[in-house]
Enzyme design. Structure first.
Site, short mmCIF file in Angstrom:
data_model
loop_
_atom_site.label_atom_id
_atom_site.label_comp_id
_atom_site.label_asym_id
_atom_site.label_seq_id
_atom_site.Cartn_x
_atom_site.Cartn_y
_atom_site.Cartn_z
N GLU A 33 11.42 -18.21 -26.58
CA GLU A 33 10.18 -17.74 -27.21
C GLU A 33 9.34 -18.94 -27.62
O GLU A 33 9.84 -19.85 -28.25
CB GLU A 33 10.52 -16.87 -28.44
N LEU A 38 10.00 -14.96 -34.04
CA LEU A 38 10.44 -13.98 -33.05
C LEU A 38 9.72 -12.64 -33.29
O LEU A 38 9.07 -12.45 -34.30
CB LEU A 38 11.95 -13.80 -33.16
N GLY A 176 -13.92 1.20 -27.56
CA GLY A 176 -12.71 1.87 -27.07
C GLY A 176 -12.08 2.75 -28.14
O GLY A 176 -11.71 2.27 -29.22
N VAL A 179 -5.70 3.85 -29.00
CA VAL A 179 -4.84 3.73 -30.18
C VAL A 179 -5.27 2.58 -31.09
O VAL A 179 -5.39 2.74 -32.31
CB VAL A 179 -3.37 3.52 -29.73
N ARG A 270 -4.83 -3.36 -22.66
CA ARG A 270 -4.12 -4.64 -22.55
C ARG A 270 -3.69 -4.84 -21.11
O ARG A 270 -3.63 -3.88 -20.34
CB ARG A 270 -2.89 -4.64 -23.49
N ASP A 310 5.99 -4.44 -21.36
CA ASP A 310 4.56 -4.38 -21.01
C ASP A 310 4.23 -5.09 -19.71
O ASP A 310 3.18 -4.82 -19.12
CB ASP A 310 3.72 -5.03 -22.12
N ALA A 318 6.17 -0.43 -27.66
CA ALA A 318 7.33 -1.22 -28.06
C ALA A 318 8.63 -0.48 -27.77
O ALA A 318 9.60 -1.08 -27.29
CB ALA A 318 7.23 -1.55 -29.54
N HIS A 443 13.46 23.66 -46.65
CA HIS A 443 12.18 24.02 -47.25
C HIS A 443 12.06 23.33 -48.59
O HIS A 443 13.03 23.33 -49.36
CB HIS A 443 12.12 25.55 -47.45
P1 NAI Z 1 -6.26 2.20 -24.67
O1 NAI Z 1 -6.04 2.11 -23.22
O2 NAI Z 1 -5.41 3.09 -25.51
O3 NAI Z 1 -7.79 2.65 -24.95
C1 NAI Z 1 -8.89 1.92 -24.44
C2 NAI Z 1 -10.14 2.76 -24.51
O4 NAI Z 1 -11.26 1.95 -24.18
C3 NAI Z 1 -10.13 3.93 -23.52
O5 NAI Z 1 -10.40 5.12 -24.22
C4 NAI Z 1 -11.24 3.56 -22.54
O6 NAI Z 1 -11.91 4.68 -22.01
C5 NAI Z 1 -12.18 2.70 -23.41
N1 NAI Z 1 -13.07 1.80 -22.66
C6 NAI Z 1 -12.71 0.98 -21.64
N2 NAI Z 1 -13.81 0.31 -21.19
C7 NAI Z 1 -14.86 0.69 -21.95
C8 NAI Z 1 -16.27 0.34 -21.98
N3 NAI Z 1 -16.80 -0.54 -21.15
N4 NAI Z 1 -17.06 0.94 -22.90
C9 NAI Z 1 -16.55 1.85 -23.76
N5 NAI Z 1 -15.24 2.20 -23.79
C10 NAI Z 1 -14.39 1.63 -22.89
O7 NAI Z 1 -6.21 0.69 -25.19
P2 NAI Z 1 -5.97 0.03 -26.62
O8 NAI Z 1 -6.32 0.94 -27.73
O9 NAI Z 1 -6.68 -1.29 -26.53
O10 NAI Z 1 -4.42 -0.21 -26.67
C11 NAI Z 1 -3.77 -1.08 -25.72
C12 NAI Z 1 -2.33 -0.71 -25.53
O11 NAI Z 1 -1.59 -0.97 -26.71
C13 NAI Z 1 -2.16 0.75 -25.19
O12 NAI Z 1 -1.30 0.85 -24.09
C14 NAI Z 1 -1.54 1.33 -26.42
O13 NAI Z 1 -0.65 2.40 -26.10
C15 NAI Z 1 -0.81 0.15 -27.04
N6 NAI Z 1 -0.74 0.31 -28.48
C16 NAI Z 1 0.04 1.29 -29.01
C17 NAI Z 1 0.07 1.51 -30.36
C18 NAI Z 1 0.89 2.62 -30.89
O14 NAI Z 1 1.75 3.11 -30.19
N7 NAI Z 1 0.66 3.09 -32.12
C19 NAI Z 1 -0.71 0.70 -31.30
C20 NAI Z 1 -1.50 -0.26 -30.64
C21 NAI Z 1 -1.50 -0.45 -29.29
#
Ligand code: NAI
Length: 464
Positions: A33, A38, A176, A179, A270, A310, A318, A443
């Site tokens: 790493e 870590l 965007g 999430v 990402r 990823d 994760a 409950h």
């Molecule tokens: P995402 O893929 O969830 O959402 C990206 C959004 O940006 C989409 O709705 C897309 O339509 C929009 N977009 C793309 N280009 C655009 C543009 N030019 N103009 C306007 N909107 C646009 O990506 P996000 O939120 O960045 O997350 C990245 C990764 O990290 C995901 O795979 C997510 O699952 C993961 N993650 C998961 C978490 C959790 O499980 N709680 C927390 C944070 C991240």
């Protein structure tokens, strides 16, 4: 130079979990790493710090909106942003320190530095080359940006910069509605920022259940987030203190619209990260999207080199990486490694939380599958009402019409991220909605709403 059974590259949730499982199986294991601590993106600049900020700002929201009504009178707390950030850093430190302890406990060598793979069976870090019978690449992902948008991590930030802003911005534009955008948008909206989310699609959280998308957006709007939907961001002009986000609405694509911001969070997804490993020279095959291509046992096309998390295909989560980490260790250790990709929950840690698993109602209908849908609103759940989280929330369970087997579920509501696992277990066991409905649920708990949704797949929920 040292010799190992397994060297794992990357100590995020995929890599460190894999290392622990390898060690448990008696394999001599090292993890490499380059970060100072870590835990990878998740622990350092992702899931964990964002959850600390979500918790702190939820407490603030409760104090501002619900305390007085519960008889807790007095001034609402004011925000000491630097103290909130040090609390967040403390949470991160406890967790990254915990992983370091686990590495020592399991006698896993942490080789500090950035790795490259000069040849199969060899891993180079700095001037040292180590031998490894097996190499597991768990190098993760990095934020992807948009053309015309330059990230400086000050005014135009990714999630990393957004977790460490010097002050709470007056106006934040989030690009965007996925999430990251919604979790961190919630944090700053609760801290008092005017948050506007600009999203290309017509719904939040692409791919999620449609009822959830609609309900979730309504809830977030009530909490003060603004949305501009159907808007493609075309660029950001930033100075040292401000930015202008340029976008075009899909219905008027030739008209450029502009929105001002003090900070712009780019949350448009990402991308896999494997820079510097030397994959091209090794001939490791990539997918069209630049991820490392693997077979069902996480083998790359180069013998002795595996990849997980990823950096390969699948949801960037994760827990998906962790499962692959354990499974690939089992494969290397001569056991059977398996991940059920059909039962990987997804959770958004806003308040209320959103959680989903399995197939969506729409996807199943599009397949022509005959299904039953059982839905139960948290408005009829006593416990959710007591904590001000009943409004707009529900549990929805989807089953096969003939067999009653659970095929998927979606939840908006308190503790959704925990409740979903009852349904995950049911799905792993091939259970029916009736199995859930016939299980006694304590409950008053939120999980009664899961049981009621299961009952709604049969003769009907009791409290609706
Ligand atoms: P995402 O893929 O969830 O959402 C990206 C959004 O940006 C989409 O709705 C897309 O339509 C929009 N977009 C793309 N280009 C655009 C543009 N030019 N103009 C306007 N909107 C646009 O990506 P996000 O939120 O960045 O997350 C990245 C990764 O990290 C995901 O795979 C997510 O699952 C993961 N993650 C998961 C978490 C959790 O499980 N709680 C927390 C944070 C991240």
């Amino acid at each position: 130079m040292a010799s190992y059974d397994v060297i794992i590259i990357g100590a995020g949730p995929g890599g460190y979990v894999s290392a622990i499982r390898c060690a448990q199986l008696g394999l001599k294991t090292a993890i490499i790493e380059g970060r100072e601590t870590l835990g990878g993106t998740c622990l350092n600049v992702g899931c964990i710090p964002s959850k600390a900020l979500l918790h702190a700002t939820h407490m603030l929201h409760e104090a501002e909106h619900n305390f007085a009504g519960m008889g807790l009178k007095g001034k609402s707390p004011s925000v000491d942003w630097n103290q909130m950030k040090s609390y967040k850093e403390d949470v991160v430190g406890q967790n990254t320190g915990g992983i370091e302890f686990l590495m020592k406990k399991n006698k896993i060598d942490w080789i500090k530095g950035w790795a490259s793979i000069p040849a199969a069976g060899q891993v180079k870090v700095g001037d040292d080359t180590h031998e490894a019978k097996n190499i597991v690449i768990a190098s993760g992902s990095v934020p992807s940006s948009l053309p015309g948008v330059e990230i400086d991590e000050k005014i135009v930030v990714t999630s990393t910069g957004a977790l460490d802003l010097p002050k709470v911005p007056k106006k934040m534009v989030v690009i965007g509605a996925g999430v990251i955008g919604l979790e961190l948008g919630s944090v700053y909206a609760r801290l008092g920022s005017e948050v506007t989310v600009v999203e290309y699609l017509d719904a939040v959280c692409p791919g999620m259940d449609k009822d959830v998308q609609r309900g979730f957006k309504r809830i977030l709007e009530k909490q003060g987030l603004n949305f501009i939907m159907g808007a493609a961001v075309q660029g950001v002009d930033a100075t040292k203190t401000k930015a202008k986000v340029k976008y075009a609405l899909k219905k008027t694509p030739d008209t450029e619209e502009v929105i001002d911001a003090d900070v712009v969070l780019v949350a448009t997804g990402r991308k896999a990260y494997a820079d510097g490993l030397g994959l091209e020279a090794l001939g490791v095959k990539l997918t069209e999207r630049g991820q490392i291509a693997t077979d069902s046992q996480w083998r790359t096309n180069v013998p002795g080199i595996y990849a997980i998390g990823d950096v390969i295909e699948g949801p960037m989560l994760a827990h998906k990486a962790e499962d692959e980490g354990m499974a690939v260790a089992d494969v290397i250790g001569g056991k059977h490694g398996h991940v059920n990709y059909g039962v990987i929950p997804g959770v958004v840690y806003t308040t209320p939380e959103v959680a989903t698993v399995g197939a969506t109602e729409d996807a199943l209908k599009a397949e022509g599958r005959k299904i039953k849908v059982g839905k139960f609103n948290f408005m009829a759940n006593a416990r959710a009402k007591a904590v001000h989280q009943a409004e707009g929330g529900f549990v929805k369970i989807i089953t096969d019409k003939e067999t009653d087997r659970v095929l998927g579920a979606a939840i908006i509501g308190p503790g959704a991220g925990d409740l979903i696992h009852e349904i995950c277990v049911a799905m792993e066991f091939g259970a029916s909605a009736e199995d859930i409905a016939l299980t006694c649920h304590a409950h008053p708990t939120y999980s009664e709403a899961v049981r009621e949704a299961a009952l709604a797949c049969g003769d009907g929920a009791i409290h609706s």
